[in-house]
Design a protein around this motif. Structure first.
Motif, PDB file in Angstrom:
ATOM      1  N   THR A  19      61.188  -4.819  34.991  1.00 46.31           N
ATOM      2  CA  THR A  19      61.541  -4.445  36.355  1.00 46.31           C
ATOM      3  C   THR A  19      61.573  -2.931  36.538  1.00 46.31           C
ATOM      4  O   THR A  19      61.474  -2.440  37.651  1.00 46.31           O
ATOM      5  CB  THR A  19      62.901  -5.044  36.750  1.00 46.31           C
ATOM      6  OG1 THR A  19      63.897  -4.627  35.801  1.00 46.31           O
ATOM      7  CG2 THR A  19      62.847  -6.555  36.777  1.00 46.31           C
ATOM      8  N   LYS A  23      56.626  -0.751  39.068  1.00 48.50           N
ATOM      9  CA  LYS A  23      56.079   0.148  40.092  1.00 48.50           C
ATOM     10  C   LYS A  23      54.955   1.005  39.509  1.00 48.50           C
ATOM     11  O   LYS A  23      53.924   1.203  40.154  1.00 48.50           O
ATOM     12  CB  LYS A  23      57.173   1.053  40.649  1.00 48.50           C
ATOM     13  CG  LYS A  23      58.207   0.311  41.463  1.00 48.50           C
ATOM     14  CD  LYS A  23      59.315   1.237  41.890  1.00 48.50           C
ATOM     15  CE  LYS A  23      60.438   0.443  42.516  1.00 48.50           C
ATOM     16  NZ  LYS A  23      61.603   1.255  42.819  1.00 48.50           N
ATOM     17  N   TYR A  26      51.883  -1.092  39.050  1.00 48.98           N
ATOM     18  CA  TYR A  26      51.198  -1.324  40.320  1.00 48.98           C
ATOM     19  C   TYR A  26      50.411  -0.088  40.763  1.00 48.98           C
ATOM     20  O   TYR A  26      49.285  -0.212  41.253  1.00 48.98           O
ATOM     21  CB  TYR A  26      52.196  -1.744  41.402  1.00 48.98           C
ATOM     22  CG  TYR A  26      51.536  -2.085  42.713  1.00 48.98           C
ATOM     23  CD1 TYR A  26      50.598  -3.116  42.783  1.00 48.98           C
ATOM     24  CD2 TYR A  26      51.814  -1.380  43.869  1.00 48.98           C
ATOM     25  CE1 TYR A  26      49.974  -3.433  43.983  1.00 48.98           C
ATOM     26  CE2 TYR A  26      51.194  -1.688  45.069  1.00 48.98           C
ATOM     27  CZ  TYR A  26      50.277  -2.722  45.119  1.00 48.98           C
ATOM     28  OH  TYR A  26      49.652  -3.024  46.294  1.00 48.98           O
ATOM     29  N   ILE A  27      50.977   1.075  40.582  1.00 52.22           N
ATOM     30  CA  ILE A  27      50.263   2.306  40.945  1.00 52.22           C
ATOM     31  C   ILE A  27      49.003   2.457  40.095  1.00 52.22           C
ATOM     32  O   ILE A  27      47.922   2.760  40.622  1.00 52.22           O
ATOM     33  CB  ILE A  27      51.192   3.529  40.796  1.00 52.22           C
ATOM     34  CG1 ILE A  27      52.277   3.497  41.872  1.00 52.22           C
ATOM     35  CG2 ILE A  27      50.399   4.832  40.865  1.00 52.22           C
ATOM     36  CD1 ILE A  27      53.392   4.497  41.666  1.00 52.22           C
ATOM     37  N   ARG A  71      48.948  -7.583  43.245  1.00 55.41           N
ATOM     38  CA  ARG A  71      50.275  -7.543  43.870  1.00 55.41           C
ATOM     39  C   ARG A  71      50.997  -8.881  43.707  1.00 55.41           C
ATOM     40  O   ARG A  71      52.181  -8.919  43.349  1.00 55.41           O
ATOM     41  CB  ARG A  71      50.137  -7.183  45.355  1.00 55.41           C
ATOM     42  CG  ARG A  71      51.428  -7.147  46.118  1.00 55.41           C
ATOM     43  CD  ARG A  71      52.292  -6.005  45.673  1.00 55.41           C
ATOM     44  NE  ARG A  71      53.599  -6.082  46.294  1.00 55.41           N
ATOM     45  CZ  ARG A  71      54.280  -5.034  46.696  1.00 55.41           C
ATOM     46  NH1 ARG A  71      53.791  -3.827  46.525  1.00 55.41           N
ATOM     47  NH2 ARG A  71      55.461  -5.189  47.237  1.00 55.41           N
ATOM     48  N   GLU A  75      54.460  -9.455  41.730  1.00 51.18           N
ATOM     49  CA  GLU A  75      55.608 -10.027  42.440  1.00 51.18           C
ATOM     50  C   GLU A  75      56.088 -11.295  41.744  1.00 51.18           C
ATOM     51  O   GLU A  75      57.296 -11.526  41.632  1.00 51.18           O
ATOM     52  CB  GLU A  75      55.241 -10.331  43.893  1.00 51.18           C
ATOM     53  CG  GLU A  75      55.143  -9.110  44.759  1.00 51.18           C
ATOM     54  CD  GLU A  75      54.783  -9.419  46.200  1.00 51.18           C
ATOM     55  OE1 GLU A  75      54.700 -10.618  46.562  1.00 51.18           O
ATOM     56  OE2 GLU A  75      54.578  -8.470  46.969  1.00 51.18           O
TER      57      GLU A  75
END
Length: 98
Positions: A19, A23, A26-27, A71, A75
């Motif tokens: 967690t 981010k 994803y970038i 994505r 998720e």
């Protein structure tokens, strides 16, 4: 950032890093998919003819699909970890209750 390294070397796995790094993943994935799409787009357009149509129509659609799949996958991963955290909370409450 110290929490990240503390979690990284937590050999009992009481804290999870997924967690914390999702981010960044994803970038990186967004940049990679976009760069690949740009290369394919330029290569298609420079070929001329049907390549122009391919580059203008197909490449953006495939780019969007890949980005959407990335994505959704990330998720899904986060949801699984949130479920695990919620289950641990419920189990702790049950042990206290009795």
């Amino acid at each position: 950032m110290s929490g990240f390294f503390r979690s990284l070397f937590d050999f009992s796995f009481t804290t999870l890093i997924t967690t914390k790094v999702i981010k960044v993943v994803y970038i990186i994935a967004t940049v990679a998919v976009t760069l690949i799409a740009l290369v394919v787009f330029v290569a298609s357009v420079t070929r001329g003819g049907i390549g122009i149509v391919f580059g203008i129509i197909v490449v953006p659609i495939v780019w969007l699909l890949y980005l959407t799949l990335v994505r959704i996958s990330l998720e899904f991963t986060i949801v699984i970890f949130q479920i695990g955290a919620d289950v641990r909370t419920i189990a702790a409450q049950e042990r206290r209750a009795g």
